[in-house]
Design an enzyme around this catalytic site. Structure first.
Site, PDB file in Angstrom:
ATOM      1  N   GLY A 105       0.815  -1.208   0.000  1.00 49.47           N
ATOM      2  CA  GLY A 105       0.000   0.000   0.000  1.00 49.47           C
ATOM      3  C   GLY A 105       0.845   1.253   0.000  1.00 49.47           C
ATOM      4  O   GLY A 105       1.292   1.707   1.051  1.00 49.47           O
ATOM      5  N   GLY A 121       0.155   4.500  -1.007  1.00 45.64           N
ATOM      6  CA  GLY A 121      -0.493   5.797  -1.153  1.00 45.64           C
ATOM      7  C   GLY A 121       0.377   6.867  -0.513  1.00 45.64           C
ATOM      8  O   GLY A 121       1.555   6.652  -0.237  1.00 45.64           O
ATOM      9  N   MET A 129       0.508   8.084   2.499  1.00 42.72           N
ATOM     10  CA  MET A 129       1.068   7.702   3.797  1.00 42.72           C
ATOM     11  C   MET A 129       2.040   6.541   3.664  1.00 42.72           C
ATOM     12  O   MET A 129       3.139   6.561   4.226  1.00 42.72           O
ATOM     13  CB  MET A 129      -0.059   7.326   4.763  1.00 42.72           C
ATOM     14  CG  MET A 129      -0.906   8.491   5.215  1.00 42.72           C
ATOM     15  SD  MET A 129      -0.033   9.617   6.331  1.00 42.72           S
ATOM     16  CE  MET A 129       0.071   8.598   7.815  1.00 42.72           C
ATOM     17  N   GLY A 130       1.643   5.508   2.924  1.00 40.07           N
ATOM     18  CA  GLY A 130       2.483   4.321   2.800  1.00 40.07           C
ATOM     19  C   GLY A 130       3.809   4.614   2.129  1.00 40.07           C
ATOM     20  O   GLY A 130       4.866   4.171   2.596  1.00 40.07           O
ATOM     21  N   SER A 175      -0.523   8.658  13.000  1.00 44.98           N
ATOM     22  CA  SER A 175      -0.942  10.056  12.930  1.00 44.98           C
ATOM     23  C   SER A 175       0.230  10.940  12.523  1.00 44.98           C
ATOM     24  O   SER A 175       1.385  10.611  12.767  1.00 44.98           O
ATOM     25  CB  SER A 175      -1.489  10.509  14.282  1.00 44.98           C
ATOM     26  OG  SER A 175      -1.926  11.858  14.225  1.00 44.98           O
ATOM     27  N   GLY A 176      -0.114  12.072  11.921  1.00 43.99           N
ATOM     28  CA  GLY A 176       0.909  13.036  11.522  1.00 43.99           C
ATOM     29  C   GLY A 176       0.855  13.382  10.053  1.00 43.99           C
ATOM     30  O   GLY A 176       1.597  14.249   9.591  1.00 43.99           O
ATOM     31  N   LYS A 178      -6.568   5.646  17.855  1.00 50.11           N
ATOM     32  CA  LYS A 178      -6.463   6.501  16.662  1.00 50.11           C
ATOM     33  C   LYS A 178      -7.845   6.966  16.214  1.00 50.11           C
ATOM     34  O   LYS A 178      -8.007   8.108  15.755  1.00 50.11           O
ATOM     35  CB  LYS A 178      -5.766   5.733  15.532  1.00 50.11           C
ATOM     36  CG  LYS A 178      -5.632   6.515  14.222  1.00 50.11           C
ATOM     37  CD  LYS A 178      -4.907   7.853  14.400  1.00 50.11           C
ATOM     38  CE  LYS A 178      -4.417   8.445  13.089  1.00 50.11           C
ATOM     39  NZ  LYS A 178      -5.448   8.649  12.079  1.00 50.11           N
ATOM     40  N   HIS A 180      -8.755   9.739  18.501  1.00 45.43           N
ATOM     41  CA  HIS A 180      -7.887  10.862  18.113  1.00 45.43           C
ATOM     42  C   HIS A 180      -8.510  11.634  16.957  1.00 45.43           C
ATOM     43  O   HIS A 180      -8.572  12.873  16.967  1.00 45.43           O
ATOM     44  CB  HIS A 180      -6.510  10.312  17.727  1.00 45.43           C
ATOM     45  CG  HIS A 180      -5.635  11.243  16.943  1.00 45.43           C
ATOM     46  ND1 HIS A 180      -5.821  11.488  15.596  1.00 45.43           N
ATOM     47  CD2 HIS A 180      -4.556  11.980  17.305  1.00 45.43           C
ATOM     48  CE1 HIS A 180      -4.908  12.329  15.177  1.00 45.43           C
ATOM     49  NE2 HIS A 180      -4.121  12.644  16.191  1.00 45.43           N
ATOM     50  N   ASN A 181      -8.989  10.918  15.952  1.00 44.27           N
ATOM     51  CA  ASN A 181      -9.543  11.603  14.785  1.00 44.27           C
ATOM     52  C   ASN A 181     -10.894  12.240  15.086  1.00 44.27           C
ATOM     53  O   ASN A 181     -11.238  13.274  14.504  1.00 44.27           O
ATOM     54  CB  ASN A 181      -9.646  10.635  13.607  1.00 44.27           C
ATOM     55  CG  ASN A 181      -8.304  10.424  12.930  1.00 44.27           C
ATOM     56  OD1 ASN A 181      -7.262  10.520  13.565  1.00 44.27           O
ATOM     57  ND2 ASN A 181      -8.326  10.132  11.646  1.00 44.27           N
ATOM     58  N   GLU A 237      -9.948  15.364  16.676  1.00 45.30           N
ATOM     59  CA  GLU A 237      -9.417  16.234  15.621  1.00 45.30           C
ATOM     60  C   GLU A 237     -10.544  16.966  14.899  1.00 45.30           C
ATOM     61  O   GLU A 237     -10.438  18.175  14.623  1.00 45.30           O
ATOM     62  CB  GLU A 237      -8.622  15.367  14.637  1.00 45.30           C
ATOM     63  CG  GLU A 237      -8.113  16.055  13.406  1.00 45.30           C
ATOM     64  CD  GLU A 237      -7.539  15.030  12.434  1.00 45.30           C
ATOM     65  OE1 GLU A 237      -8.134  14.860  11.351  1.00 45.30           O
ATOM     66  OE2 GLU A 237      -6.522  14.389  12.763  1.00 45.30           O
TER      67      GLU A 237
END
Length: 310
Positions: free
Chosen positions: A7, A9, A11-12, A121-122, A171, A174-175, A178
């Site tokens: 993966g 994308g 992020m990956g 995250s980040g 997570k 967390h979102n 957010e």
């Protein structure tokens, strides 16, 4: 250390490039070939198929996934499974629903395949230079994953939070938080914008971000947005989904509300933030609420590199 990665994308790919710079050998596969070629140019070992990826790793293997939540993740786990051996470890680093994570772990136990979750995250920038990792899994599996987590995370930005599912649950919440924080910040800047004082919003964000109670990365990203585009003229007032598409995709904030209802906890701030995103297409671009929505979109562009331009 040698790992597999499926993966690539935003992020990956960023995580793979970070891992390579930390001296990790990475065998990489992606459905489309272009990201594989890109990371191969940085030193990754390209895999032509899932089977090929597994064959290039010595057991016990460690394979990280960074895939869309839901059916896509199930699809690739099912494709991986016949090629894996007992004691191989799969680590889901994407935003999967924690109940799916628990189910997958239980299902893989019959094949003696280990499974962990690692909420990440980040945004792509964090994944590239050091992310925040929220990790769930057995103590035994965490000990295997910890050296890699230390390399992929920013300083002191990884924690083992509990058994399988704990990382994705943390997570998810967390979102949800957010969403509420972004909406509150956007509402505040809309009030500032429409006051009689003619504020330089980048300047206000700058002072907010120096030892005030709301000092944060979100305020910094809001400041950056106004420095780039003082009136957010080029930002869409229609707030996109997590995937940046036309329709908002149900995700972590919705799951947070669902979990809260199961726990009999009211979450009006998160629910209102979701509702406003859903209805954002109904607000005129040039209205005060349109500006508020643009501020949320601008933040999404800053940290997630989502497409938020008109």
């Amino acid at each position: 250390m040698k790992i597999g990665f499926i993966g690539l994308g935003k992020m990956g790919k960023a995580m793979v490039l970070n891992a390579l710079e930390q001296g990790v050998e990475v065998v990489a596969w992606n459905r489309s070939p272009e990201p594989v070629e890109e990371v191969a140019g940085a030193g990754a070992i390209p895999a032509e198929t899932i089977k090929d990826l597994v064959s290039k790793l010595e057991p016990p293997r460690m394979i990280l996934l960074m895939l869309p939540a839901g059916e896509v993740t199930d699809e690739f786990i099912n494709e991986l499974r016949p090629h894996l051996s007992a004691d191989d470890l799969i680590v889901d680093c994407a935003n999967s629903f924690y109940k799916d994570t628990i189910r997958r772990s239980q299902d893989l136990k019959s094949s003696r395949i280990h499974f962990m979750d690692c909420g990440t995250s980040g945004g792509p920038g964090g994944a590239r230079t050091g992310a925040c990792l929220m990790i769930g899994g057995s103590d035994e599996d965490y000990l295997r994953f910890e050296p890699l987590a230390k390399l992929l995370a920013a300083d002191q930005a990884f924690k083992h939070l509990g058994p399988v599912g704990a990382g994705h649950f943390a997570k998810m919440v967390h979102n949800g938080i957010e969403y509420g924080m972004m909406e509150a910040l956007a509402e505040g800047v809309a009030v500032l914008k429409n006051s009689s004082f003619g504020f330089d919003l980048a300047k206000v964000m700058d002072i907010y971000n120096h030892q005030s109670v709301i000092t944060s990365r979100l305020v910094e990203w809001m400041q950056n947005s106004f420095q780039d585009d003082p009136n957010l003229d080029n930002i869409s007032s229609k707030i996109g989904s997590g995937g940046g598409g036309e329709q908002r995709i149900l995700g972590e904030a919705d799951w947070t509300v669902e979990a809260a209802k199961e726990l009999e906890i009211d979450t009006p701030v998160i629910e209102d933030a979701i509702r406003i995103r859903e209805s954002s297409g109904n607000d005129r671009e040039d209205s005060p609420n349109g500006f508020r929505n643009k501020a949320v979109s601008a933040l999404r562009g800053q940290f997630g590199h989502h497409s938020v331009k008109k």
